[in-house]
Design a protein around this motif. Sequence first.
Motif, PDB file in Angstrom:
ATOM      1  N   ARG A 151       6.487 -13.764  -3.785  1.00 35.92           N
ATOM      2  CA  ARG A 151       7.750 -13.641  -2.552  1.00 35.92           C
ATOM      3  C   ARG A 151       8.858 -14.759  -3.013  1.00 35.92           C
ATOM      4  NH1 ARG A 151       5.141 -14.316   2.928  1.00 35.92           N
ATOM      5  NH2 ARG A 151       5.005 -16.380   2.134  1.00 35.92           N
ATOM      6  N   ASP A 152      10.049 -13.987  -2.815  1.00 33.99           N
ATOM      7  CA  ASP A 152      11.294 -14.617  -3.070  1.00 33.99           C
ATOM      8  C   ASP A 152      11.477 -15.842  -1.885  1.00 33.99           C
ATOM      9  OD1 ASP A 152      13.582 -15.665  -4.051  1.00 33.99           O
ATOM     10  OD2 ASP A 152      14.982 -14.083  -3.805  1.00 33.99           O
ATOM     11  N   GLY A 153      11.181 -17.015  -1.962  1.00 38.01           N
ATOM     12  CA  GLY A 153      11.580 -17.932  -0.911  1.00 38.01           C
ATOM     13  C   GLY A 153      10.900 -17.449   0.238  1.00 38.01           C
ATOM     14  N   THR A 154      11.825 -17.416   1.454  1.00 41.09           N
ATOM     15  CA  THR A 154      11.127 -16.853   2.793  1.00 41.09           C
ATOM     16  C   THR A 154      11.356 -15.219   3.102  1.00 41.09           C
ATOM     17  OG1 THR A 154      13.081 -17.472   3.847  1.00 41.09           O
ATOM     18  CG2 THR A 154      11.566 -19.095   3.615  1.00 41.09           C
ATOM     19  N   ALA A 155      11.682 -14.586   1.859  1.00 40.05           N
ATOM     20  CA  ALA A 155      11.788 -13.226   2.206  1.00 40.05           C
ATOM     21  C   ALA A 155      10.456 -12.611   2.597  1.00 40.05           C
ATOM     22  CB  ALA A 155      12.426 -12.607   0.846  1.00 40.05           C
ATOM     23  N   PHE A 156      10.569 -11.673   3.421  1.00 40.54           N
ATOM     24  CA  PHE A 156       9.490 -10.982   4.105  1.00 40.54           C
ATOM     25  C   PHE A 156       8.775 -10.050   3.026  1.00 40.54           C
ATOM     26  CE2 PHE A 156       7.765  -7.096   6.006  1.00 40.54           C
ATOM     27  CZ  PHE A 156       6.625  -7.620   6.643  1.00 40.54           C
ATOM     28  N   ARG A 157       7.220 -10.140   2.812  1.00 45.01           N
ATOM     29  CA  ARG A 157       6.675  -9.159   2.182  1.00 45.01           C
ATOM     30  C   ARG A 157       5.619  -8.651   3.164  1.00 45.01           C
ATOM     31  NH1 ARG A 157       5.311  -9.525  -4.146  1.00 45.01           N
ATOM     32  NH2 ARG A 157       7.471  -8.662  -4.933  1.00 45.01           N
ATOM     33  N   ALA A 158       5.445  -7.333   3.105  1.00 46.58           N
ATOM     34  CA  ALA A 158       4.463  -6.608   3.912  1.00 46.58           C
ATOM     35  C   ALA A 158       3.203  -7.041   3.672  1.00 46.58           C
ATOM     36  CB  ALA A 158       4.706  -5.249   4.368  1.00 46.58           C
ATOM     37  N   ALA A 159       2.178  -7.292   4.648  1.00 46.32           N
ATOM     38  CA  ALA A 159       0.650  -7.429   4.148  1.00 46.32           C
ATOM     39  C   ALA A 159       0.040  -6.245   3.726  1.00 46.32           C
ATOM     40  CB  ALA A 159       0.019  -7.922   5.432  1.00 46.32           C
ATOM     41  N   ARG A 160       0.703  -5.051   4.369  1.00 45.98           N
ATOM     42  CA  ARG A 160      -0.134  -3.734   4.046  1.00 45.98           C
ATOM     43  C   ARG A 160       0.291  -3.318   2.711  1.00 45.98           C
ATOM     44  NH1 ARG A 160       4.124  -3.095   7.425  1.00 45.98           N
ATOM     45  NH2 ARG A 160       6.292  -2.108   6.475  1.00 45.98           N
ATOM     46  N   ASP A 161       1.419  -3.617   1.916  1.00 42.58           N
ATOM     47  CA  ASP A 161       1.604  -3.491   0.605  1.00 42.58           C
ATOM     48  C   ASP A 161       0.742  -4.551  -0.260  1.00 42.58           C
ATOM     49  OD1 ASP A 161       3.625  -1.883   1.245  1.00 42.58           O
ATOM     50  OD2 ASP A 161       5.366  -3.544   1.074  1.00 42.58           O
ATOM     51  N   GLY A 162       0.282  -5.714   0.298  1.00 35.56           N
ATOM     52  CA  GLY A 162      -0.722  -6.501  -0.569  1.00 35.56           C
ATOM     53  C   GLY A 162      -1.962  -5.954  -0.540  1.00 35.56           C
ATOM     54  N   TYR A 163      -2.098  -5.191   0.647  1.00 39.79           N
ATOM     55  CA  TYR A 163      -3.571  -4.729   0.861  1.00 39.79           C
ATOM     56  C   TYR A 163      -3.774  -3.507  -0.161  1.00 39.79           C
ATOM     57  CZ  TYR A 163      -3.917  -7.329   5.042  1.00 39.79           C
ATOM     58  OH  TYR A 163      -3.945  -8.502   6.118  1.00 39.79           O
ATOM     59  N   HIS A 164      -2.729  -2.542  -0.216  1.00 48.50           N
ATOM     60  CA  HIS A 164      -2.752  -1.532  -1.059  1.00 48.50           C
ATOM     61  C   HIS A 164      -2.982  -2.217  -2.416  1.00 48.50           C
ATOM     62  CE1 HIS A 164      -1.531   2.547  -1.645  1.00 48.50           C
ATOM     63  NE2 HIS A 164      -0.819   2.169  -2.777  1.00 48.50           N
ATOM     64  N   LYS A 165      -2.193  -3.158  -2.800  1.00 54.52           N
ATOM     65  CA  LYS A 165      -2.345  -3.727  -4.372  1.00 54.52           C
ATOM     66  C   LYS A 165      -3.934  -4.166  -4.446  1.00 54.52           C
ATOM     67  CE  LYS A 165       2.318  -5.070  -4.857  1.00 54.52           C
ATOM     68  NZ  LYS A 165       3.385  -6.029  -4.903  1.00 54.52           N
ATOM     69  N   GLY A 166      -4.365  -4.801  -3.309  1.00 54.62           N
ATOM     70  CA  GLY A 166      -5.668  -5.441  -3.470  1.00 54.62           C
ATOM     71  C   GLY A 166      -6.823  -4.134  -3.664  1.00 54.62           C
ATOM     72  N   ILE A 167      -6.524  -2.960  -2.841  1.00 55.85           N
ATOM     73  CA  ILE A 167      -7.515  -1.938  -3.226  1.00 55.85           C
ATOM     74  C   ILE A 167      -7.364  -1.422  -4.435  1.00 55.85           C
ATOM     75  CG2 ILE A 167      -7.786   0.705  -2.431  1.00 55.85           C
ATOM     76  CD1 ILE A 167      -6.721  -0.396   0.248  1.00 55.85           C
ATOM     77  N   GLU A 168      -6.207  -1.356  -5.022  1.00 49.71           N
ATOM     78  CA  GLU A 168      -6.185  -0.800  -6.509  1.00 49.71           C
ATOM     79  C   GLU A 168      -6.679  -1.838  -7.403  1.00 49.71           C
ATOM     80  OE1 GLU A 168      -2.514   0.328  -9.654  1.00 49.71           O
ATOM     81  OE2 GLU A 168      -2.030  -0.026  -7.614  1.00 49.71           O
ATOM     82  N   ALA A 169      -6.607  -3.111  -7.296  1.00 51.59           N
ATOM     83  CA  ALA A 169      -7.245  -3.965  -8.006  1.00 51.59           C
ATOM     84  C   ALA A 169      -8.986  -3.816  -7.923  1.00 51.59           C
ATOM     85  CB  ALA A 169      -6.941  -5.331  -7.597  1.00 51.59           C
ATOM     86  N   VAL A 170      -9.501  -3.523  -6.800  1.00 47.00           N
ATOM     87  CA  VAL A 170     -10.833  -3.308  -6.598  1.00 47.00           C
ATOM     88  C   VAL A 170     -11.441  -1.895  -7.306  1.00 47.00           C
ATOM     89  CG1 VAL A 170     -12.871  -3.122  -5.006  1.00 47.00           C
ATOM     90  CG2 VAL A 170     -10.933  -4.811  -4.485  1.00 47.00           C
ATOM     91  N   VAL A 171     -10.645  -0.872  -6.962  1.00 42.70           N
ATOM     92  CA  VAL A 171     -10.879   0.490  -7.445  1.00 42.70           C
ATOM     93  C   VAL A 171     -10.729   0.879  -8.861  1.00 42.70           C
ATOM     94  CG1 VAL A 171     -10.770   2.994  -6.861  1.00 42.70           C
ATOM     95  CG2 VAL A 171     -10.970   1.196  -5.016  1.00 42.70           C
ATOM     96  N   GLY A 172      -9.514   0.172  -9.295  1.00 40.01           N
ATOM     97  CA  GLY A 172      -8.899   0.559 -10.612  1.00 40.01           C
ATOM     98  C   GLY A 172      -7.833   1.721 -10.615  1.00 40.01           C
ATOM     99  N   GLU A 173      -7.595   2.088  -9.378  1.00 42.07           N
ATOM    100  CA  GLU A 173      -6.578   3.133  -9.390  1.00 42.07           C
ATOM    101  C   GLU A 173      -6.062   3.062  -7.867  1.00 42.07           C
ATOM    102  OE1 GLU A 173      -8.088   7.033 -10.019  1.00 42.07           O
ATOM    103  OE2 GLU A 173      -9.540   6.961  -8.377  1.00 42.07           O
ATOM    104  N   PRO A 174      -4.726   3.469  -7.788  1.00 47.37           N
ATOM    105  CA  PRO A 174      -4.078   3.357  -6.358  1.00 47.37           C
ATOM    106  C   PRO A 174      -5.019   4.483  -5.495  1.00 47.37           C
ATOM    107  CG  PRO A 174      -2.733   4.401  -8.040  1.00 47.37           C
ATOM    108  CD  PRO A 174      -3.604   3.928  -8.889  1.00 47.37           C
ATOM    109  N   ILE A 175      -5.124   4.107  -4.142  1.00 43.75           N
ATOM    110  CA  ILE A 175      -5.635   5.232  -3.297  1.00 43.75           C
ATOM    111  C   ILE A 175      -4.376   5.431  -2.159  1.00 43.75           C
ATOM    112  CG2 ILE A 175      -7.230   5.715  -1.393  1.00 43.75           C
ATOM    113  CD1 ILE A 175      -9.115   3.945  -2.910  1.00 43.75           C
ATOM    114  N   PRO A 176      -4.097   6.767  -1.878  1.00 47.19           N
ATOM    115  CA  PRO A 176      -2.981   6.862  -0.872  1.00 47.19           C
ATOM    116  C   PRO A 176      -3.289   6.139   0.345  1.00 47.19           C
ATOM    117  CG  PRO A 176      -3.787   9.065  -1.704  1.00 47.19           C
ATOM    118  CD  PRO A 176      -4.831   7.703  -2.313  1.00 47.19           C
ATOM    119  N   ARG A 177      -2.470   5.628   0.999  1.00 43.23           N
ATOM    120  CA  ARG A 177      -2.384   4.759   2.169  1.00 43.23           C
ATOM    121  C   ARG A 177      -3.017   5.696   3.251  1.00 43.23           C
ATOM    122  NH1 ARG A 177       2.054   0.205   2.627  1.00 43.23           N
ATOM    123  NH2 ARG A 177       2.184   0.739   0.416  1.00 43.23           N
ATOM    124  N   ALA A 178      -2.708   6.963   3.574  1.00 44.96           N
ATOM    125  CA  ALA A 178      -3.460   7.578   4.557  1.00 44.96           C
ATOM    126  C   ALA A 178      -4.920   7.645   4.251  1.00 44.96           C
ATOM    127  CB  ALA A 178      -2.836   9.083   4.374  1.00 44.96           C
TER     128      ALA A 178
END
Length: 242
Positions: free
Chosen positions: A72-99
């Motif tokens: 994150r750039d300083g105090t700029a907001f970053r959505a947790a949901r986007d972080g979770y999306h990246k976490g899931i991809e790291a676990v599974v090895g590929e992106p999974i649709p949010r839905a």
Amino acid sequence: MSADPRSGDPDAPEEWEAVFWDVGGVVLDLESVRAAHTAFVADLLERRDVDATIEEAIAAWRSAVGDHFRERDGTAFRAARDGYHKGIEAVVGEPIPRAEWKPPFREAVRSSIEPVPGAVETVERLAARDLHVGVVSDVDDEEGRWMLEQFGVREAFDSITTSEEVGRTKPDPAMFETALEKAGVAPERSLMIGDRYEHDVEGAAEAGLHGVAFGAEDGPAVSYRIESPLEILEIVDGERDE
């Protein structure tokens, strides 16, 4: 200002106008959040037939989510949901649709999260008084409101100010200024309860509020230190030695 809860706050007003709460670590028990994430990752491993141990998967999840916020750039907001999306991809090895991942994630959180002992009762008792009860939190807007609904206190808050709404995270003064503007109260007549010194307590103090440390580090910005959210009622009632 004193950091000793027994010595009180020499600058305390005769009457308080507002009490603002952080969510994570103050209303929401963080250990229960970690349990929710572990349950979700375990379910993810099983559903996607991932060849990894739960320990390896959790490590990958935490690393990816942590990197998301560290970048994150300083105090700029970053959505947790986007972080979770990246976490899931790291676990599974590929992106999974949010839905696809959001419903089981929401269910894991719903079944695991717990409030901090005494927080719900304190919020409800404060809501019955003639003062403003608000939230100032770095949570995603939708997720933060949803979690408060799970504890039955969403309607007890007069205002909710999130980082997603403001576009910044604490200790950026915009967070506290936005909350104060919504409440229409004076900062010197307001309390801010937080579990992080720099973000919640010091950030609030720099905006003119009185910082209440609940598990936060000690420091000159601490006006009060509490061991239970219920102690806020003593502060509001002026029962601390002033």
